[in-house]
Design a protein around this motif. Structure first.
Motif, PDB file in Angstrom:
ATOM      1  N   TYR A 134      39.285  10.306  83.980  1.00  0.00           N
ATOM      2  CA  TYR A 134      39.664  10.973  85.181  1.00  0.00           C
ATOM      3  C   TYR A 134      39.537  12.499  85.337  1.00  0.00           C
ATOM      4  O   TYR A 134      40.291  13.015  86.022  1.00  0.00           O
ATOM      5  CB  TYR A 134      41.080  10.413  85.590  1.00  0.00           C
ATOM      6  CG  TYR A 134      41.421   9.041  85.538  1.00  0.00           C
ATOM      7  CD1 TYR A 134      40.555   8.056  86.414  1.00  0.00           C
ATOM      8  CD2 TYR A 134      42.281   8.494  84.720  1.00  0.00           C
ATOM      9  CE1 TYR A 134      40.706   6.827  86.532  1.00  0.00           C
ATOM     10  CE2 TYR A 134      42.233   7.142  84.544  1.00  0.00           C
ATOM     11  CZ  TYR A 134      41.682   6.188  85.570  1.00  0.00           C
ATOM     12  OH  TYR A 134      41.818   5.116  85.508  1.00  0.00           O
ATOM     13  N   VAL A 169      31.308  11.904  93.303  1.00  0.00           N
ATOM     14  CA  VAL A 169      29.992  10.789  92.775  1.00  0.00           C
ATOM     15  C   VAL A 169      28.847  11.045  93.763  1.00  0.00           C
ATOM     16  O   VAL A 169      27.900  11.295  93.432  1.00  0.00           O
ATOM     17  CB  VAL A 169      30.485   9.496  92.553  1.00  0.00           C
ATOM     18  CG1 VAL A 169      29.167   8.629  92.231  1.00  0.00           C
ATOM     19  CG2 VAL A 169      31.311   9.261  91.434  1.00  0.00           C
ATOM     20  N   CYS A 212      24.005  11.523  89.443  1.00  0.00           N
ATOM     21  CA  CYS A 212      24.911  11.500  90.406  1.00  0.00           C
ATOM     22  C   CYS A 212      25.977  12.507  89.894  1.00  0.00           C
ATOM     23  O   CYS A 212      26.174  13.330  89.031  1.00  0.00           O
ATOM     24  CB  CYS A 212      25.692  10.090  90.177  1.00  0.00           C
ATOM     25  SG  CYS A 212      26.604   9.949  88.804  1.00  0.00           S
ATOM     26  N   PHE A 227      43.490  15.547  94.048  1.00  0.00           N
ATOM     27  CA  PHE A 227      43.434  14.468  93.221  1.00  0.00           C
ATOM     28  C   PHE A 227      43.689  13.075  93.697  1.00  0.00           C
ATOM     29  O   PHE A 227      42.787  11.844  93.613  1.00  0.00           O
ATOM     30  CB  PHE A 227      44.072  14.662  92.123  1.00  0.00           C
ATOM     31  CG  PHE A 227      43.825  13.635  90.816  1.00  0.00           C
ATOM     32  CD1 PHE A 227      42.831  14.117  89.857  1.00  0.00           C
ATOM     33  CD2 PHE A 227      44.656  12.426  90.790  1.00  0.00           C
ATOM     34  CE1 PHE A 227      42.641  13.064  88.826  1.00  0.00           C
ATOM     35  CE2 PHE A 227      44.372  11.528  89.835  1.00  0.00           C
ATOM     36  CZ  PHE A 227      43.381  11.809  88.690  1.00  0.00           C
ATOM     37  N   LYS A 232      41.357   9.772  94.987  1.00  0.00           N
ATOM     38  CA  LYS A 232      41.432   8.515  94.447  1.00  0.00           C
ATOM     39  C   LYS A 232      41.717   7.452  95.360  1.00  0.00           C
ATOM     40  O   LYS A 232      40.926   6.238  95.407  1.00  0.00           O
ATOM     41  CB  LYS A 232      42.796   8.334  93.370  1.00  0.00           C
ATOM     42  CG  LYS A 232      43.210   7.009  92.992  1.00  0.00           C
ATOM     43  CD  LYS A 232      42.596   6.621  91.395  1.00  0.00           C
ATOM     44  CE  LYS A 232      42.903   5.292  91.147  1.00  0.00           C
ATOM     45  NZ  LYS A 232      42.652   5.107  89.675  1.00  0.00           N
ATOM     46  N   GLN A 233      42.300   7.755  96.571  1.00  0.00           N
ATOM     47  CA  GLN A 233      42.583   7.032  97.345  1.00  0.00           C
ATOM     48  C   GLN A 233      41.207   6.644  98.208  1.00  0.00           C
ATOM     49  O   GLN A 233      41.057   5.525  98.807  1.00  0.00           O
ATOM     50  CB  GLN A 233      43.426   7.722  98.703  1.00  0.00           C
ATOM     51  CG  GLN A 233      43.707   6.920 100.007  1.00  0.00           C
ATOM     52  CD  GLN A 233      44.443   7.855 100.831  1.00  0.00           C
ATOM     53  OE1 GLN A 233      43.819   9.065 101.017  1.00  0.00           O
ATOM     54  NE2 GLN A 233      45.520   7.508 101.515  1.00  0.00           N
ATOM     55  N   HIS A 234      40.271   7.645  98.223  1.00  0.00           N
ATOM     56  CA  HIS A 234      39.033   7.470  98.925  1.00  0.00           C
ATOM     57  C   HIS A 234      38.006   6.564  98.005  1.00  0.00           C
ATOM     58  O   HIS A 234      36.721   6.463  98.253  1.00  0.00           O
ATOM     59  CB  HIS A 234      38.321   8.704  99.366  1.00  0.00           C
ATOM     60  CG  HIS A 234      38.928   9.378 100.633  1.00  0.00           C
ATOM     61  ND1 HIS A 234      38.142   9.400 101.603  1.00  0.00           N
ATOM     62  CD2 HIS A 234      39.990   9.838 101.053  1.00  0.00           C
ATOM     63  CE1 HIS A 234      39.053   9.973 102.485  1.00  0.00           C
ATOM     64  NE2 HIS A 234      39.975  10.147 102.209  1.00  0.00           N
ATOM     65  N   GLY A 235      38.622   6.195  96.659  1.00  0.00           N
ATOM     66  CA  GLY A 235      37.616   5.467  95.782  1.00  0.00           C
ATOM     67  C   GLY A 235      36.413   6.318  95.151  1.00  0.00           C
ATOM     68  O   GLY A 235      35.617   5.861  94.907  1.00  0.00           O
ATOM     69  N   LEU A 238      37.224   8.729  92.599  1.00  0.00           N
ATOM     70  CA  LEU A 238      37.449   9.108  91.478  1.00  0.00           C
ATOM     71  C   LEU A 238      36.676   8.446  90.371  1.00  0.00           C
ATOM     72  O   LEU A 238      37.221   7.160  90.124  1.00  0.00           O
ATOM     73  CB  LEU A 238      39.125   9.024  91.276  1.00  0.00           C
ATOM     74  CG  LEU A 238      39.486   9.680  89.951  1.00  0.00           C
ATOM     75  CD1 LEU A 238      39.510  11.158  89.868  1.00  0.00           C
ATOM     76  CD2 LEU A 238      41.127   9.437  89.798  1.00  0.00           C
ATOM     77  N   LEU A 239      36.070   9.095  89.511  1.00  0.00           N
ATOM     78  CA  LEU A 239      35.314   8.316  88.625  1.00  0.00           C
ATOM     79  C   LEU A 239      36.344   8.438  87.299  1.00  0.00           C
ATOM     80  O   LEU A 239      36.545   9.303  86.775  1.00  0.00           O
ATOM     81  CB  LEU A 239      33.941   9.133  88.076  1.00  0.00           C
ATOM     82  CG  LEU A 239      32.956   8.366  87.488  1.00  0.00           C
ATOM     83  CD1 LEU A 239      32.433   7.124  88.239  1.00  0.00           C
ATOM     84  CD2 LEU A 239      31.849   9.334  86.921  1.00  0.00           C
ATOM     85  N   ALA A 240      36.281   7.205  86.740  1.00  0.00           N
ATOM     86  CA  ALA A 240      37.266   6.796  85.396  1.00  0.00           C
ATOM     87  C   ALA A 240      36.589   7.654  84.609  1.00  0.00           C
ATOM     88  O   ALA A 240      37.320   8.289  83.578  1.00  0.00           O
ATOM     89  CB  ALA A 240      37.360   5.528  85.199  1.00  0.00           C
ATOM     90  N   LYS A 241      35.355   7.608  84.201  1.00  0.00           N
ATOM     91  CA  LYS A 241      34.763   8.143  83.036  1.00  0.00           C
ATOM     92  C   LYS A 241      34.258   9.522  83.599  1.00  0.00           C
ATOM     93  O   LYS A 241      33.041   9.834  84.089  1.00  0.00           O
ATOM     94  CB  LYS A 241      33.600   7.523  82.465  1.00  0.00           C
ATOM     95  CG  LYS A 241      33.958   6.361  81.437  1.00  0.00           C
ATOM     96  CD  LYS A 241      32.837   5.773  80.706  1.00  0.00           C
ATOM     97  CE  LYS A 241      33.517   4.534  79.987  1.00  0.00           C
ATOM     98  NZ  LYS A 241      32.436   3.547  79.330  1.00  0.00           N
ATOM     99  N   ARG A 291      33.902  12.254  82.449  1.00  0.00           N
ATOM    100  CA  ARG A 291      32.816  13.034  81.368  1.00  0.00           C
ATOM    101  C   ARG A 291      31.452  12.857  81.700  1.00  0.00           C
ATOM    102  O   ARG A 291      30.691  13.779  81.837  1.00  0.00           O
ATOM    103  CB  ARG A 291      32.992  12.406  80.134  1.00  0.00           C
ATOM    104  CG  ARG A 291      32.191  10.846  79.912  1.00  0.00           C
ATOM    105  CD  ARG A 291      33.028  10.256  78.844  1.00  0.00           C
ATOM    106  NE  ARG A 291      31.940  10.639  77.706  1.00  0.00           N
ATOM    107  CZ  ARG A 291      32.720  10.500  76.423  1.00  0.00           C
ATOM    108  NH1 ARG A 291      33.954  10.086  76.193  1.00  0.00           N
ATOM    109  NH2 ARG A 291      32.019  10.913  75.281  1.00  0.00           N
ATOM    110  N   LEU A 292      31.106  11.871  82.647  1.00  0.00           N
ATOM    111  CA  LEU A 292      29.502  11.655  83.040  1.00  0.00           C
ATOM    112  C   LEU A 292      29.394  12.771  83.904  1.00  0.00           C
ATOM    113  O   LEU A 292      28.152  13.235  83.992  1.00  0.00           O
ATOM    114  CB  LEU A 292      29.536  10.246  83.898  1.00  0.00           C
ATOM    115  CG  LEU A 292      28.153   9.920  84.335  1.00  0.00           C
ATOM    116  CD1 LEU A 292      27.228  10.150  83.618  1.00  0.00           C
ATOM    117  CD2 LEU A 292      28.134   8.644  85.085  1.00  0.00           C
TER     118      LEU A 292
END
Lengths: 345, 345, 345, 345
Positions: free
Chosen positions: D31, D59, D211, D227, D231-234, D236-239, D241-242
């Motif tokens: 995150y 993203v 990306c 933050f 997340k609410q907007h979909g 938030l990238l879990a990884k 780090r990418l």
């Protein structure tokens, strides 16, 4: 056949109809900028003892709840409510429609428990994953609740204090506010009440008006651009005079409270006559909604003679029913019900 | 001081108030399930010659527009409208609030042009990037438009036919429908009108009611669960009788059309008196809204004596103004205005 | 210091990185229309034995849940989920953001009970006030659940059958699908699984990809205009190749399942070593998440040496913790953990 | 066949892939709380000369636009944009999906005109009906625009100053920011740029990343709880780090700007070769998108040999086409195109 199904079975208090007729052809601007609205707002400010209050007139309860909640919350926030709260159950998801989650707490005869509210908020803030969760941005309670119960002054004070300590507003759904305040069990005045929340409304629809809810921000704390939010929610009445006139009448000579008291008097008679008959009550409600537990046989005996709501079936085969009185319930209707009970039990 | 600022300056037609009074204490269920609503719906079905029609009563115009549009669209769809359409300009973003884009077309005296609609839809479907764009899912027009103009039968037929060929519904905002249908320029009957769209409403608020819009799905084609969508949008009136009674009265003995005609008669007199004075009209409106172009001097001469709206300033320093008549404009008011014009010009 | 905090602590499976590198300069169209996506979709269709399936690649789990749910629901509908479901708790209200309510059922080790689902749906439809409530329009479950548990074939069959009888779709959150399917407790094949729901996804983010979830509509039943809905939700990746390449690699030679099995093998070792030490498990999880109940002392002994999540405190002062293995957990890491446990207990 | 269809036809800059590989097995939290993100943020803060800046990694572009706009607006507000702005045309209504209207201004080669912006805002506030309209709550521009043009320092200064005087933020879509800043026509540095807006982003997707977009709030003025909104907007990238790794690489040794300059160099060669051939340009774009106007014959001659976009047909039968270069366009590709043009004209 008499009906006790709800408190909006009839039209409006006759004084309202008279005033609508006598003012009918007076030309006034739309959208609540008429003099009737101004007068009504002033009377409401006096009633609550707060000249600084902001007052707005909306049309119905669900509309008022979703508009006020959406206006008071930021996009990432949700509203805390009892799991039986009207917004949580019976508003077709109007709050979610505006993008906000209803965060539910257990209910105790329709009420939330201050300690459980405090625990919930504490647990939220202690949870390291809170940024992935919906921020509890306000608290919603109903007064009276959907089960006819009311919060004591001590409970309201505690809940408001918890809200203040967490810097979130307390909003009170007063769709039946008159019936709560006029209950013999109520230990709070309207002036005290207005000081224990950040927004509330005087419900008109269920207390003698054709329609209308008077939203109050007691400290002049209406959210910015609230008028535009009301319009955006489809809640702005073009002929605002319809609302202004009604609330002007309701808040003249304490009509709102006097007709509320009528509902309470009649409800207490209903409670007494069921108790006399040995019929237990599901909840000891001190307001205009009474919940006798009837057997199928008892219900059948009343069928076709009196209308009431079947609230929920019980595991033992009996039913929780609801008998609601209102601003216009007559002694004659009560007497008729008494006669029916005598005959049928 | 007389006011021609809008068509909702007064209360309701006296017959409505009488009926509200005479039915006041009759107990009826809420949420539009009362017998008054049923009667009113039946009369509306007869008026449009379609027993199969679905009819719903909502409270106000913006609310009706956003509720019907949201119910008829899927999430990825938008609504096509004139850039001057009420939903595009004056509803505080109520359509966008429900997640849908208003896709605008140029306006021609408030109307969209059928050919431009066809071109727009064709261009959309020819554009290879369309999956990245908002799908035009329905067409919205107003009858009369925000500029008082009306579509001819030929124009409506074309627009409806374009919609059908693209398999998208046509929704007509009839906030002032009576004033359109009763215009001498109108070449269409209400029965024909109902056959040229997929949804429309009889506006009550601006045509003699205290509030209320009667939404009609002429072929019984109401969207599934429309009742729930209405509630979700905060548009469900608890005392639905208030709407039922009003539309029952309005559709008895063609009251709706008779009072609409009054507005037209008076508007034509206003048009004539300005024309007589050499005042040009911004638009040749055949309905109850007239748009004289006044100089600052002419406006000053009327100030304090008659109220009207300043619509927009023109580059040459003059102003487009709006004089609106209504269901209750009296000959006396018209005569007063005539006298004022004589004195001031 | 080794970490068992979650299954997305590392990058991607080396074969994915190799393929990204070897294809890097090949020019391909954007938005998922590249040949890598096409190949990956084909392999997924073969994996589930359904050439008719629709497959879409989205970026993350919350995004996938809210996009699929919004696309499958009408505006008045909500989604039924366990009260511990990811969408109900840890997605910041993403479902409500798109206007839909999450209707919660009790959880049993993270799962919903088929009988309780049936009762809930029956009670909803039996409740005469249902038109005022949110229509349960689909069912969401996670496989595995947020507690690492999995539904048996019998349970899935029952839930799907209940959904079918109520004509609502079943959507399965497969963020960790591989870990569920490769569990020794799993009695269902992926082909059977695909036949017991209406939509599901192969989670990539937690199973060896840098990012990406492969949404599957097994019967080619993707909602209309799903591509546009994905874009509208901000879920459409311009360089769709990033997702296509990853899923192509993951579904070549069953890599997805082979690396999932690694996580399970390692998790079972963790379970065994805690059990050997007399540490009770909060839930008997058959997948890659293990929930040992540790005392404060035991936690302190591990501090600074191994990372894990503190799931929740228990009333008795102990803590539920979570140790998650993943596609890349090594035997060395497991051995290290074992050594630490030996030393510290 | 070479493709100039867009600037996201290939993967990522090789240094990014190398870094992804070399860091692959390093365990890091999710995150965006990883050290790669922290490093990348620090480098971005240095690049813009503002240690106080808030930086977030999202993203994709549409996602970033709708998330930032929703976070910065209140519910009753809309966003002002050029009618050709990406958010107004090509994002499937993502802004409206979050409830906000896009308020459009005329475009001039893709840009809004400061004077027209000022006039629009003034007209809004002068209009007495403004409470019924959507409040212009922020201004959105693209740099470069969708037509490859860029604002001068003077224009940006004017627009920002207008925004400040109206107390609304300026948000700049920098999906192709590098290509704008490296244009020979650009008279502004990134440090100056960061001081002339309230939020902007460095687009990664179109400038060498797989990306990712780096959102910057230059004065540490990120909206509260951003933050959670992400997340609410979909979004938030879990990884995370990418994203962190990619931006770390891009902002090391000015890679972002160096590869941007490559695109500009190549685009200028394309412009020159078309000009040499007498092919007019639709717009004199100083960035990586070039818009030659080709006849059908000229297009046919290139068919099957080089890919480009057909932007729009002209009334005279010719077509506006788009040739986009990118961070990785090679001199060989340019030479090939030159050869094709020589042969075919």
């Amino acid at each position: 056949m008499i009906s006790f199904t709800c408190d909006y079975n009839e039209g409006a208090h006759p004084l309202i109809l008279e005033r609508l007729a006598s003012t009918n052809m007076i030309q006034q601007p739309g959208y609540g900028e008429d003099s009737f609205c101004e007068n009504a707002k002033e009377k409401i400010r006096q009633t609550i003892g707060r000249p600084q209050a902001d007052v707005f007139f909306l049309v119905g309860g669900t509309q008022t709840n979703s508009t006020v909640i959406d206006a008071m919350l930021r996009g990432y926030e949700g509203v805390v409510a009892a799991q039986t709260g009207h917004i949580a159950v019976h508003e077709s998801g109007a709050v979610e429609f505006s993008g906000h989650k209803v965060l539910t707490l257990p209910q105790h005869q329709g009420k939330i428990c201050p300690d459980e509210l405090e625990s919930y908020l504490k647990a939220f803030h202690d949870d390291p994953t809170w940024p992935h969760m919906v921020w509890p941005g306000m608290v919603y309670i109903s007064f009276p609740t959907e089960y006819g119960t009311i919060y004591s002054k001590e409970e309201l004070t505690k809940i408001h204090s918890i809200c203040k300590s967490h810097k979130i507003p307390l909003f009170i759904d007063g769709a039946r506010l008159g019936y709560g305040l006029m209950s013999p069990a109520c230990d709070i005045t309207i002036k005290e009440f207005a000081g224990l929340c950040d927004a509330f409304y005087f419900g008109g629809t269920k207390v003698g008006a054709l329609c209308g809810e008077a939203v109050v921000f007691p400290e002049g704390n209406a959210p910015g651009h609230f008028f535009t939010t009301v319009k955006q929610h489809g809640a702005l009445l073009a002929k605002g005079r319809l609302l202004g006139i009604q609330f002007d009448v309701l808040f003249t000579d304490e009509l709102y409270f006097r007709i509320s008291r009528n509902a309470i008097d009649k409800a207490m008679q209903i409670k007494a006559m069921f108790t006399e008959k040995g019929v237990p009550m599901f909840i000891d409600s001190p307001t205009n909604q009474q919940f006798p537990i009837l057997t199928g046989e008892q219900m059948a005996a009343l069928e076709g003679k009196v209308l009431f709501e079947v609230w929920e079936p019980l595991p033992d085969g009996r039913y929780v029913t609801r008998f609601a009185t209102s601003w216009c319930t007559t002694q004659e209707q009560i007497n008729d019900l008494y006669r029916l009970l005598q005959e049928s039990h």
